[in-house]
Design a protein around this motif. Structure first.
Motif, PDB file in Angstrom:
ATOM      1  N   PRO A   9       0.811  -1.213   0.000  1.00  0.00           N
ATOM      2  CA  PRO A   9       0.000   0.000   0.000  1.00  0.00           C
ATOM      3  C   PRO A   9       0.845   1.265   0.000  1.00  0.00           C
ATOM      4  O   PRO A   9       1.935   1.307   0.565  1.00  0.00           O
ATOM      5  CB  PRO A   9      -0.818  -0.124   1.285  1.00  0.00           C
ATOM      6  CG  PRO A   9       0.002  -1.006   2.159  1.00  0.00           C
ATOM      7  CD  PRO A   9       0.670  -1.982   1.248  1.00  0.00           C
ATOM      8  N   LEU A  10       0.335   2.325  -0.649  1.00  0.00           N
ATOM      9  CA  LEU A  10       0.982   3.632  -0.663  1.00  0.00           C
ATOM     10  C   LEU A  10       0.261   4.538   0.328  1.00  0.00           C
ATOM     11  O   LEU A  10      -0.962   4.533   0.409  1.00  0.00           O
ATOM     12  CB  LEU A  10       0.919   4.236  -2.066  1.00  0.00           C
ATOM     13  CG  LEU A  10       1.687   3.514  -3.168  1.00  0.00           C
ATOM     14  CD1 LEU A  10       1.364   4.135  -4.522  1.00  0.00           C
ATOM     15  CD2 LEU A  10       3.179   3.572  -2.915  1.00  0.00           C
ATOM     16  N   ILE A  11       1.033   5.327   1.061  1.00  0.00           N
ATOM     17  CA  ILE A  11       0.458   6.246   2.043  1.00  0.00           C
ATOM     18  C   ILE A  11       1.036   7.641   1.832  1.00  0.00           C
ATOM     19  O   ILE A  11       1.988   7.836   1.070  1.00  0.00           O
ATOM     20  CB  ILE A  11       0.727   5.773   3.484  1.00  0.00           C
ATOM     21  CG1 ILE A  11       2.238   5.770   3.769  1.00  0.00           C
ATOM     22  CG2 ILE A  11       0.124   4.391   3.720  1.00  0.00           C
ATOM     23  CD1 ILE A  11       2.561   5.519   5.231  1.00  0.00           C
ATOM     24  N   ASP A  12       0.473   8.600   2.534  1.00  0.00           N
ATOM     25  CA  ASP A  12       0.965   9.977   2.480  1.00  0.00           C
ATOM     26  C   ASP A  12       2.431  10.016   2.908  1.00  0.00           C
ATOM     27  O   ASP A  12       2.808   9.486   3.955  1.00  0.00           O
ATOM     28  CB  ASP A  12       0.111  10.844   3.412  1.00  0.00           C
ATOM     29  CG  ASP A  12       0.528  12.310   3.402  1.00  0.00           C
ATOM     30  OD1 ASP A  12       1.300  12.709   2.512  1.00  0.00           O
ATOM     31  OD2 ASP A  12       0.071  13.043   4.300  1.00  0.00           O
ATOM     32  N   ALA A  13       3.266  10.674   2.109  1.00  0.00           N
ATOM     33  CA  ALA A  13       4.706  10.706   2.371  1.00  0.00           C
ATOM     34  C   ALA A  13       5.108  11.769   3.391  1.00  0.00           C
ATOM     35  O   ALA A  13       6.260  11.790   3.829  1.00  0.00           O
ATOM     36  CB  ALA A  13       5.461  10.954   1.058  1.00  0.00           C
ATOM     37  N   SER A  54       2.608  19.285  -6.175  1.00  0.00           N
ATOM     38  CA  SER A  54       2.159  20.381  -5.320  1.00  0.00           C
ATOM     39  C   SER A  54       3.261  20.906  -4.418  1.00  0.00           C
ATOM     40  O   SER A  54       3.783  21.981  -4.646  1.00  0.00           O
ATOM     41  CB  SER A  54       0.949  19.931  -4.475  1.00  0.00           C
ATOM     42  OG  SER A  54       1.272  18.830  -3.673  1.00  0.00           O
ATOM     43  N   ARG A  55       3.685  20.149  -3.453  1.00  0.00           N
ATOM     44  CA  ARG A  55       4.651  20.667  -2.493  1.00  0.00           C
ATOM     45  C   ARG A  55       6.072  20.552  -3.001  1.00  0.00           C
ATOM     46  O   ARG A  55       6.998  21.000  -2.365  1.00  0.00           O
ATOM     47  CB  ARG A  55       4.525  19.952  -1.158  1.00  0.00           C
ATOM     48  CG  ARG A  55       3.241  20.295  -0.443  1.00  0.00           C
ATOM     49  CD  ARG A  55       3.309  19.948   1.004  1.00  0.00           C
ATOM     50  NE  ARG A  55       4.394  20.673   1.657  1.00  0.00           N
ATOM     51  CZ  ARG A  55       4.675  20.549   2.935  1.00  0.00           C
ATOM     52  NH1 ARG A  55       3.977  19.749   3.682  1.00  0.00           N
ATOM     53  NH2 ARG A  55       5.670  21.228   3.471  1.00  0.00           N
ATOM     54  N   GLY A  56       6.266  19.938  -4.160  1.00  0.00           N
ATOM     55  CA  GLY A  56       7.589  19.897  -4.734  1.00  0.00           C
ATOM     56  C   GLY A  56       8.314  18.586  -4.512  1.00  0.00           C
ATOM     57  O   GLY A  56       9.376  18.356  -5.050  1.00  0.00           O
ATOM     58  N   GLN A  57       7.746  17.639  -3.724  1.00  0.00           N
ATOM     59  CA  GLN A  57       8.395  16.364  -3.485  1.00  0.00           C
ATOM     60  C   GLN A  57       7.393  15.232  -3.680  1.00  0.00           C
ATOM     61  O   GLN A  57       6.222  15.451  -3.961  1.00  0.00           O
ATOM     62  CB  GLN A  57       8.970  16.296  -2.058  1.00  0.00           C
ATOM     63  CG  GLN A  57      10.091  17.285  -1.782  1.00  0.00           C
ATOM     64  CD  GLN A  57       9.555  18.602  -1.272  1.00  0.00           C
ATOM     65  OE1 GLN A  57       8.435  18.671  -0.784  1.00  0.00           O
ATOM     66  NE2 GLN A  57      10.343  19.650  -1.396  1.00  0.00           N
ATOM     67  N   ALA A  58       7.901  14.003  -3.548  1.00  0.00           N
ATOM     68  CA  ALA A  58       7.045  12.834  -3.690  1.00  0.00           C
ATOM     69  C   ALA A  58       5.858  12.928  -2.740  1.00  0.00           C
ATOM     70  O   ALA A  58       5.996  13.315  -1.588  1.00  0.00           O
ATOM     71  CB  ALA A  58       7.855  11.569  -3.406  1.00  0.00           C
ATOM     72  N   GLN A  59       4.670  12.554  -3.206  1.00  0.00           N
ATOM     73  CA  GLN A  59       3.453  12.676  -2.410  1.00  0.00           C
ATOM     74  C   GLN A  59       3.048  11.372  -1.723  1.00  0.00           C
ATOM     75  O   GLN A  59       2.343  11.402  -0.730  1.00  0.00           O
ATOM     76  CB  GLN A  59       2.295  13.138  -3.307  1.00  0.00           C
ATOM     77  CG  GLN A  59       2.546  14.469  -3.980  1.00  0.00           C
ATOM     78  CD  GLN A  59       2.757  15.572  -2.974  1.00  0.00           C
ATOM     79  OE1 GLN A  59       1.881  15.857  -2.171  1.00  0.00           O
ATOM     80  NE2 GLN A  59       3.925  16.199  -2.989  1.00  0.00           N
ATOM     81  N   LYS A  60       3.531  10.237  -2.267  1.00  0.00           N
ATOM     82  CA  LYS A  60       3.179   8.929  -1.704  1.00  0.00           C
ATOM     83  C   LYS A  60       4.443   8.107  -1.493  1.00  0.00           C
ATOM     84  O   LYS A  60       5.455   8.300  -2.162  1.00  0.00           O
ATOM     85  CB  LYS A  60       2.236   8.171  -2.653  1.00  0.00           C
ATOM     86  CG  LYS A  60       0.885   8.824  -2.883  1.00  0.00           C
ATOM     87  CD  LYS A  60      -0.005   8.735  -1.642  1.00  0.00           C
ATOM     88  CE  LYS A  60      -1.384   9.321  -1.920  1.00  0.00           C
ATOM     89  NZ  LYS A  60      -2.260   9.225  -0.725  1.00  0.00           N
TER      90      LYS A  60
END
Length: 292
Positions: A9-13, A54-60
């Motif tokens: 599973p992928l989660i918020d990074a 959005s924030r400039g880095q990986a999101q997940k």
């Protein structure tokens, strides 16, 4: 909320990203973080440097990789002293937001009286740097008055920070705050004459880069007679003012479309603090049309 992925599973990074930043502020390199997790170097570096939507880095991030990264502890990796620049800046920024030292101590896990000592030290333990960075991540956008700090103390602490020229959190970039050679970005144009006028108009403490830029502007225009020089200064001030009006209007438009203020500031090429101040100084006129 998790997302299914063939490899897990992928989660918020964001929690893993903040932890990596805290470890870096304590002097742990990305290589050491990856080795101690253990995960691939690209996974850790991607949390900080990979450009994202959005924030400039990986999101997940994969759940297992996040768990491994979050399990890395600075005290198990760093045994010596680190440069205190980032720690000093974080404490000063929190004080610029009105947090008194006595209130910061418990959040950092230090005796309140020791906070002032940390601000004066030329080197600090990596574990102390990590504790301050973690507290900063929790408190930078919290109003201390909502946590028991009296209005009088809040104003007094902000006054002390202002007298020392300490920059607030909005003037610092998370990726450069630990760099001893980095500078706070108070206005979005620091290091230029336009930045100098923005400092003056917003009544911000003057930063050395903008003071130097303005002195250079004066030297470059020293050959003008007093009347011509005054006109040039008026134009420079007016241009800075008009650009701020335009910035405020652009910021309000982005916010009206549901864009968070952090992302709006990034799109407009200014700091969050600068954008918010511009919108406060230049509220929407009655005839300004906004999105529904």
């Amino acid at each position: 909320m998790t997302t299914r992925h063939p490899k897990g599973p992928l989660i918020d990074a964001e929690p893993a990203r903040r932890h990596v930043r805290n470890l870096m502020s304590a002097g742990v390199s990305i290589v050491r973080i990856a080795e101690n997790a253990p995960v691939g170097f690209a996974i850790v570096s991607g949390l900080i440097y990979t450009r994202g939507p959005s924030r400039g880095q990986a999101q997940k991030i994969r759940l297992e990789n996040a768990r491994r990264i979050l399990a890395v502890r600075a005290e198990n990796v760093v045994t010596g002293y680190v440069n205190p620049a980032g720690t000093h800046r974080r404490l000063q920024a929190l004080m610029a937001n009105g947090w008194p030292q006595l209130r910061l101590g418990p959040h950092i896990g230090l005796h309140p009286a020791y906070v002032n000592a940390v601000l004066k030290q030329t080197s600090i333990y990596g574990t102390t740097a990590a504790s301050v960075a973690a507290a900063y991540d929790r408190l930078w956008n919290q109003d201390p008055r909502q946590h028991g700090v009296t209005v009088g103390t809040y104003k007094k602490v902000r006054g002390v920070a202002r007298a020392h020229g300490w920059a607030p959190p909005g003037a610092w970039d998370d990726d450069t705050i630990d760099d001893p050679n980095a500078h706070p970005e108070w206005t979005g144009h620091c290091g230029t004459d336009r930045g100098w006028w923005t400092h003056k108009r917003q009544q911000l403490p003057m930063c050395p880069r903008c003071e130097t830029a303005h002195q250079k502007w004066l030297a470059d225009h020293a050959h003008l007679d007093s009347q011509t020089l005054n006109r040039a200064r008026f134009r420079a001030r007016a241009e800075a003012s008009q650009r701020e009006v335009d910035l405020a209007a652009d910021g309000r438009e982005l916010l009206s479309y549901g864009v968070p203020v952090d992302q709006a500031a990034e799109r407009l090429g200014v700091t969050r603090n600068h954008l918010q101040q511009a919108m406060l100084r230049h509220p929407a006129p009655a005839n300004e049309v906004t999105a529904a």
